[in-house]
Design a protein around this motif. Structure first.
Motif, mmCIF file in Angstrom:
data_model
loop_
_atom_site.group_PDB
_atom_site.id
_atom_site.type_symbol
_atom_site.label_atom_id
_atom_site.label_comp_id
_atom_site.label_asym_id
_atom_site.label_seq_id
_atom_site.Cartn_x
_atom_site.Cartn_y
_atom_site.Cartn_z
ATOM 1 N N ALA A 1 0.836 -1.210 0.000
ATOM 2 C CA ALA A 1 0.000 0.000 0.000
ATOM 3 C C ALA A 1 0.869 1.257 0.000
ATOM 4 O O ALA A 1 0.618 2.198 -0.761
ATOM 5 C CB ALA A 1 -0.953 -0.002 1.194
ATOM 6 N N GLY A 2 1.878 1.285 0.837
ATOM 7 C CA GLY A 2 2.785 2.433 0.893
ATOM 8 C C GLY A 2 3.605 2.579 -0.377
ATOM 9 O O GLY A 2 3.849 3.695 -0.848
ATOM 10 N N LEU A 3 4.015 1.456 -0.944
ATOM 11 C CA LEU A 3 4.759 1.498 -2.202
ATOM 12 C C LEU A 3 3.878 2.072 -3.314
ATOM 13 O O LEU A 3 4.310 2.928 -4.087
ATOM 14 C CB LEU A 3 5.255 0.097 -2.579
ATOM 15 N N GLN A 4 2.638 1.604 -3.376
ATOM 16 C CA GLN A 4 1.717 2.089 -4.402
ATOM 17 C C GLN A 4 1.455 3.590 -4.235
ATOM 18 O O GLN A 4 1.401 4.330 -5.214
ATOM 19 C CB GLN A 4 0.407 1.301 -4.375
ATOM 20 N N ALA A 5 1.327 4.045 -2.986
ATOM 21 C CA ALA A 5 1.102 5.476 -2.740
ATOM 22 C C ALA A 5 2.293 6.306 -3.233
ATOM 23 O O ALA A 5 2.105 7.356 -3.868
ATOM 24 C CB ALA A 5 0.854 5.721 -1.255
ATOM 25 N N LEU A 6 3.525 5.836 -2.968
ATOM 26 C CA LEU A 6 4.710 6.536 -3.464
ATOM 27 C C LEU A 6 4.722 6.562 -4.993
ATOM 28 O O LEU A 6 5.035 7.576 -5.607
ATOM 29 C CB LEU A 6 5.993 5.848 -2.980
ATOM 30 N N TYR A 7 4.386 5.428 -5.577
ATOM 31 C CA TYR A 7 4.377 5.323 -7.034
ATOM 32 C C TYR A 7 3.392 6.319 -7.643
ATOM 33 O O TYR A 7 3.734 7.048 -8.574
ATOM 34 C CB TYR A 7 4.047 3.887 -7.450
ATOM 35 N N GLU A 8 2.209 6.354 -7.104
ATOM 36 C CA GLU A 8 1.200 7.278 -7.632
ATOM 37 C C GLU A 8 1.626 8.736 -7.474
ATOM 38 O O GLU A 8 1.378 9.565 -8.341
ATOM 39 C CB GLU A 8 -0.143 7.037 -6.943
ATOM 40 N N LYS A 9 2.293 9.031 -6.379
ATOM 41 C CA LYS A 9 2.690 10.402 -6.091
ATOM 42 C C LYS A 9 3.816 10.894 -7.009
ATOM 43 O O LYS A 9 3.842 12.064 -7.394
ATOM 44 C CB LYS A 9 3.134 10.498 -4.623
ATOM 45 N N TYR A 10 4.746 9.985 -7.376
ATOM 46 C CA TYR A 10 5.953 10.422 -8.080
ATOM 47 C C TYR A 10 6.155 9.824 -9.471
ATOM 48 O O TYR A 10 7.125 10.169 -10.143
ATOM 49 C CB TYR A 10 7.187 10.133 -7.222
#
Length: 158
Positions: free
Chosen positions: A42-51
């Motif tokens: 979940a945290g990895l996906q959030a970083l991916y979406e953000k950057y």
């Protein structure tokens, strides 16, 4: 040899050169679906979406080398990640990340970013490697380091 000379297989079985990621900041992670750290998807996906629009990629490499915590086949792994965590970053075929059969990518990463006390071997699922736009391995993160704690380092490279 550089990281861009290494070929990998996508989770769907297609051969791919890491050269296609030249110019991107990469976070390369060995993953597992039945691990205490699995929630980090979940945290990895959030970083991916953000950057992702700033030339940032996360590359996920499932591995079953740690307590059998990734027993499924590639198709099931992909489905699990998409359904449970909305993963859209690239996933690759199940990969050996340690030992004599370790994939050349993980041999390269561990040679360039050894762990605690200089130990090269990947010790557990969700070990993370940060690579700059030029293919230099900048830092290695232990499995218990959450994706959110890596964000500052990612932003500095972007």
């Amino acid at each position: 040899m550089s990281i861009y000379d290494i070929n990998v297989k996508t989770i769907k079985g297609d051969e791919q050169s890491l050269a296609q990621y030249k110019g991107n900041v990469l976070l390369i992670v060995n993953t597992a679906s039945k691990c205490g750290f699995t929630k980090q998807y979940a945290g990895l996906q959030a970083l991916y979406e953000k950057y992702k629009d700033e030339h940032f990629e996360i590359l996920g490499f499932p591995s079953n080398q740690f307590a059998g915590q990734e027993p499924e086949e590639n198709e099931e792994i992909l489905s699990f990640c998409e359904l449970n965590f909305g993963v859209t970053f690239p996933l690759f075929t199940k990969t050996d990340v340690k030992g004599s059969a370790a994939h050349p990518l993980f041999q390269y990463l561990t040679d360039h970013a050894p762990g605690l006390l200089g130990i090269k071997a990947v010790k557990w699922n969700f070990t993370k490697f940060l690579v700059d736009r030029n293919g230099n391995v900048i830092k290695r993160y232990a499995p218990n380091v959450s994706p959110e704690k890596i964000e500052t380092d990612i932003k500095q490279l972007l």
